[in-house]
Write a protein that holds these residues in place. Sequence first.
Motif: not given
Length: 445
Positions: A226-228, A230
Amino acid sequence: MQVTETLNEGLKRGYQITITADELDAKVKEKLTEAQPEIEMKGFRKGKVPMALLKKQFGTRLLGEVMQESVDGAMSEHLEATGDRPALQPEIKMEGENWKEGDDVVVSMSYEKLPEIEQPDLKEIALEKMVVSADEASVEEALNGLAEQAKSFKARRKGSKAKEGDQVVMDFVGKVDGEPFDGGSAEDFPLELGSGQFIPGFEEQLVGVKVNEEEPVAVTVTFPEEYQAEHLAGKEAVFECTIKEIKAPAAAELDDDLAKQFGSESLDALKAQIKERLEAEYAGAARAVMKRALLDKLDDLVSFDLPPTLVEAEASQIAHQLWHEENPDVHDHNHDPIEPTEEHNKLAVRRVKLGLLLAELGQKNEIQVSDAEMTQAILNQARQYPGKEREFFEFVQQNQQVQQQLRAPLFEDKVIDYVFELATITEVATDKDKLKEAVEALDEE
């Protein structure tokens, strides 16, 4: 105009309103007569246009306006005469599918009225207020927390290994598939090990390193799914870290210099401020506990019929809100309908019941939120938008719904304080741990 009752069941009311064609025609003529002196038309002098021509030209348009005004007027007159206060906006429907000009207008009006609420004897309510004093240990604990915030870092002796809590000063270059990526490099970056500043697994791999500006340390991590960013989410990255300094944390001294960093003249003055702040926090927590106890007593003391539509709407809102709390990844409302459970309905009954009671207490005792209180509330909210305070203030001024959202909790607190003034309150000295338990119990209910 004729108003006939068609439903009287519990809080539900229904009426049929009949406005005759003659009444409508008379009101149209009245409006035309009022406007006639100012109307100009080709072939006629100002104010001399015949009524028949005016009616032909403007009558149909005015008829719709007159119909709406007549229905609104009939509804207002009825509510004023009966004293009914609708729980929600009355539902108005025009009857007859083939209405034409010259026919009577028949509309149906239905609503659920607010119940009659008898005010309980507030002086008979007995409450306990938890009182907690900030002891020396609590003040010292808070003071040590400030010292931790003001800590500095001092270089360790040459050859020392980095420990948890140390600050590592380094240059690093991050690579994915062997290629550097934007935002993955820095120089002379100070990283406190254990702070959680970097992605999971990074800081732990630096525990035990030494200063070595020649041989970089390779740190391998995987970016969260879910890392900001993408393009990096879920990918493995290798950071080449050149360790330049290792520093040990040094807590700030508890002295007047520390106090001045936090805006106090001396250490004793800072301690006094901390004690005052802690006791204000304790008082706020104690008020929350006492407020819950008061609401529980009011819930037991009063009983009255509730408008079903209000309870249904509240239950749906509760179910929807709790569903989103359980599904934080869903940010929109494109999901299947959420059916309220029995628990949701039970909570909705309590909220609607207490909300109506507090509103009634506020109205009967002329409790109001002043303009100054509203302005202060808006300013407090505006501080959450640094640099855009003015825009937020103007937005609230133009938005009645947002104003109501800000006014509602202020009004409720003022009503609660009014009840506190009349109730019998016994102060009970206790400690912060018992107060904390009481506050935590509020969330469990």
